[in-house]
Design an enzyme around this catalytic site. Sequence first.
Site, PDB file in Angstrom:
ATOM      1  CG  HIS A  35      33.139  49.786  34.114  1.00 34.55           C
ATOM      2  ND1 HIS A  35      33.476  50.802  34.980  1.00 34.55           N
ATOM      3  CD2 HIS A  35      33.767  50.064  32.944  1.00 34.55           C
ATOM      4  CE1 HIS A  35      34.265  51.664  34.363  1.00 34.55           C
ATOM      5  NE2 HIS A  35      34.461  51.240  33.127  1.00 34.55           N
ATOM      6  CB  SER A  36      36.625  49.257  36.213  1.00 33.28           C
ATOM      7  OG  SER A  36      37.886  49.670  36.667  1.00 33.28           O
ATOM      8  CE1 TYR A  37      36.567  45.605  43.977  1.00 31.52           C
ATOM      9  CE2 TYR A  37      34.487  46.800  43.800  1.00 31.52           C
ATOM     10  CZ  TYR A  37      35.318  45.924  44.483  1.00 31.52           C
ATOM     11  OH  TYR A  37      34.892  45.360  45.682  1.00 31.52           O
TER      12      TYR A  37
ATOM     13  N   GLY B 127      34.502  43.893  37.391  1.00 28.83           N
ATOM     14  CA  GLY B 127      34.822  42.636  36.740  1.00 28.83           C
ATOM     15  C   GLY B 127      35.248  41.570  37.731  1.00 28.83           C
TER      16      GLY B 127
END
Length: 242
Positions: free
Chosen positions: A76-78, A80
């Site tokens: 998720h987000s960072y 990734g």
Amino acid sequence: MTTYVLIHGAGHGGWCYQRVARRLAAEGHTVYSPTLTGLGDRSHLVSPDIDLDTHITEVANLLFHEDLTDVVLVGHSYGGTVVRGAADRAIGRVGKLVFLDAPDGRSQIEAFPVLLKEREKGRIIDGVELVLFPSEELVRFFGITDPEDIEWALPRLTPHPWKTLEQPLELHNEPALKAIPQYRIVSSASLGLGVHDGELLAASRAEGRFWEIDSGHDLMISEPDAVTGLLTEIAAAAVEVR
């Protein structure tokens, strides 16, 4: 049954996947949702040495030491960027990569220029440059609007080490990494911000590997049923040779 490894984003911890992890486990799947060093329940370990490579190595080590294979690796987000790096270093252990509202492949400041403004509000504590200090404003920025969810998430958020966000991602096995099937789940809130690579989204749409959830950025908190449903659908999907 499927083995999932769920990696959180900046300022979060494994706790943010609690609702999704419980739903997946109830279906009989095996779920790991580790907390990256310096964050969440491991915030007491924050140090000037923590960078993107630290977090990538932690996830790659988890895959090795738990002897995991054919994993659905979710970031998720960072997270990734972290899972892309971990899959690159653990070729043969990851069956599918899922980018959960995550602009993969770039340093976070390239994907989220707003972080530069956050850096102006950051502080150096015990030699560590930290950003994203928890506040109700930040929680709402993450797309959490339900009062009960805000009350639950706010005290669990922690400041994030800046070094991890500015370090570029280095890949060592890019051809093999590209061969891993990749899926993208995005929030409707993030699509209008221009943080996602348009070509990657278009390619994912064409391959049937793209979904949009009408929610804010922290969709694993606000929409756990939708996220769980898509993760099980992705695990069951047949892999087409590209």
